[in-house]
Design an enzyme around this catalytic site. Structure first.
Site, PDB file in Angstrom:
ATOM      1  N   HIS A  85      37.343  42.630  36.392  1.00  0.00           N
ATOM      2  CA  HIS A  85      36.880  43.295  36.320  1.00  0.00           C
ATOM      3  C   HIS A  85      37.684  44.334  36.999  1.00  0.00           C
ATOM      4  O   HIS A  85      37.498  45.870  36.842  1.00  0.00           O
ATOM      5  CB  HIS A  85      36.014  42.719  38.249  1.00  0.00           C
ATOM      6  CG  HIS A  85      35.333  41.825  38.315  1.00  0.00           C
ATOM      7  ND1 HIS A  85      34.137  41.381  38.091  1.00  0.00           N
ATOM      8  CD2 HIS A  85      35.491  40.330  38.628  1.00  0.00           C
ATOM      9  CE1 HIS A  85      34.190  40.354  38.279  1.00  0.00           C
ATOM     10  NE2 HIS A  85      34.851  39.666  38.571  1.00  0.00           N
ATOM     11  N   ASP A  86      39.047  44.393  38.009  1.00  0.00           N
ATOM     12  CA  ASP A  86      39.488  45.390  37.941  1.00  0.00           C
ATOM     13  C   ASP A  86      40.505  46.572  37.424  1.00  0.00           C
ATOM     14  O   ASP A  86      40.480  47.624  37.347  1.00  0.00           O
ATOM     15  CB  ASP A  86      40.737  44.866  39.338  1.00  0.00           C
ATOM     16  CG  ASP A  86      40.895  44.243  40.517  1.00  0.00           C
ATOM     17  OD1 ASP A  86      39.344  44.356  40.517  1.00  0.00           O
ATOM     18  OD2 ASP A  86      40.962  42.649  40.917  1.00  0.00           O
TER      19      ASP A  86
END
Length: 324
Positions: free
Chosen positions: A244-245
Site C-alpha cells: 500500500h504505502d
C-alpha cells in the site's frame, strides 16, 4: 530539482518499502520522517524507521510522535489482540539494530514549525499511518492546515475494508484523527485507499527482479515483499499482495500512477459499532458539502513497478545525494 516531502509513517513492512524507494529515487528528497504508533508500537516504529534508513545510508532526520490515538486510549481492538500471532506485522523487520537515533524534538512540534516556515511552502506531506500526529498538530495550531500545500494519505476504502468489512487499518486505528484531518481545510488532499492499492498488487516476479538489481534497497524490499506474500491470506489464492504505502511516494513522481480517481467530499465514520473508521466518499451530484479530496480508485501496476525499479536501480549510485 527533486520533489521534497515529509513522510509521516508507522513503519511496518510496506512503510519500510516506501522509505527504501523514497530514499533511493533520484527525483525524490525525503526532508524528514515523523513516526506514529500504528502497525506496531511507537518504539518499534521508530527503530524500524531508523534501521531502514541506516540500511541505505540515508541521513534523514527522524522525529517520534504519538504513541496512542488522538482521543481513544488504544486501537478499537487492542494491537496485541488484533495481531496476536505477530506474523503479518512484525514488531521488528529483520534489519540490523539502528545506529542512528531519533531527534529529541517531538514529531508534532516539528511538523508545526516546519510547515509554518515559508521556506517549506513547496513540501508535500505524505502520511502512511494513522493520522494522529497531524490531527494533534492542526488542532493545536489551526493555521497549520492552510500551510500544508498538499497531503497524500494512504487510508480508507471506498469498497471493502481490511481490518473490518467497512474500514482500512489506518483510518480504523484512529478514526477521530482521520476525520479531524479531512475536515481541517488542507488545500490539496489525495487519498490512496485500498481500492487503488489492491488494483496493482506485486508478486514473486517482482521479488526476483529486485534481487537481480542487487542494491541493499532492492534486497530489503524483496525480503519484505516475500514476507507479505507468505502471510497475506489472499496471497494464497492470488499469488500476489498489495503493497500500500509506496504508492503514495510513487504518485509524487508518477501522477499517471492512478488511472481512475474521483473528486468528492470525504469523511470518516467515528461512532458506528460496525463501521468505525469507514471512509465515506460522497459522489452524489447533490452532495451538500464541497469536495475536499481526490480519491484514487485504480492504479497501473506497470507504472508502479517502473517507479520501484527506477528507485532501486538508482539506490547505490545516488547514495551521496541522499545524505543530508
Amino acid at each position: 530539482m527533486p520533489i521534497r516531502f515529509v513522510l509521516d509513517c508507522d513503519t511496518g513492512s510496506d512503510d519500510a518499502i516506501a522509505i527504501l524507494a523514497a530514499a533511493s529515487h533520484p527525483e525524490l528528497e525525503a526532508v524528514a520522517i515523523t513516526t506514529v504508533g500504528g502497525n506496531v508500537a511507537l518504539e518499534h516504529v521508530t527503530a524500524n524507521t531508523l534501521s531502514v534508513l541506516d540500511l541505505v545510508g540515508a541521513a534523514v532526520p527522524v522525529y517520534a510522535g504519538a504513541d496512542r490515538p488522538f482521543l481513544r486510549p488504544d486501537l478499537p481492538i487492542p494491537r496485541d489482540v488484533l495481531n496476536k500471532d505477530g506474523e503479518f506485522q512484525l514488531a521488528r523487520l529483520g534489519f540490523p539494530e539502528p545506529v542512528s537515533t531519533a531527534r529529541a524534538e517531538n514529531a508534532v512540534d516539528f511538523l508545526t514549525a516546519f510547515f509554518l516556515d515559508d521556506a517549506n511552502a513547496d513540501v508535500t506531506l505524505v502520511a502512511t499511518g494513522p493520522l494522529t500526529n497531524l490531527a494533534v498538530a492542526v488542532t493545536a495550531e489551526p493555521r497549520l492546515a492552510g500551510r500544508i500545500p498538499r497531503l497524500v494519505v494512504m487510508g480508507g476504502a471506498h469498497a471493502n475494508g481490511n481490518v473490518t468489512a467497512a474500514a482500512e487499518f489506518n483510518f480504523w486505528a484512529d478514526p477521530e484523527a482521520a476525520e479531524v484531518v479531512l475536515s481541517a481545510g488542507i488545500p490539496e488532499v489525495v487519498i490512496v485507499p485500498l481500492d487503488a492499492t489492491h488494483s496493482a498488487p506485486l508478486t514473486e516476479r517482482d521479488c526476483a527482479e529486485f534481487d537481480a538489481i542487487g542494491s541493499p534497497a532492492a534486497a530489503g524490499a524483496a525480503m519484505l515483499l516475500r514476507h507479505r506474500l507468505a502471510h497475506d491470506q489472499a496471497a494464497a489464492v492470488t499469488a500476489s499482495s498489495p503493497v500500500h504505502d509506496p504508492m503514495c511516494v510513487a504518485y509524487l513522481v508518477r501522477p499517471d500512477l492512478f488511472t481512475e480517481s474521483v473528486r468528492a467530499f470525504a469523511s470518516v465514520e467515528t461512532t458506528g459499532d460496525r463501521t468505525v473508521g469507514e471512509l465515506l466518499v460522497d459522489t452524489r451530484p447533490w452532495c451538500p458539502e464541497p469536495p475536499n479530496a481526490t480519491v484514487a480508485l485504480r492504479a497501473s501496476v506497470e507504472v508502479y513497478r517502473e517507479f520501484l525499479r527506477t528507485a532501486f536501480e538508482a539506490a547505490d549510485r545516488d547514495a551521496p545525494r541522499k545524505s543530508a
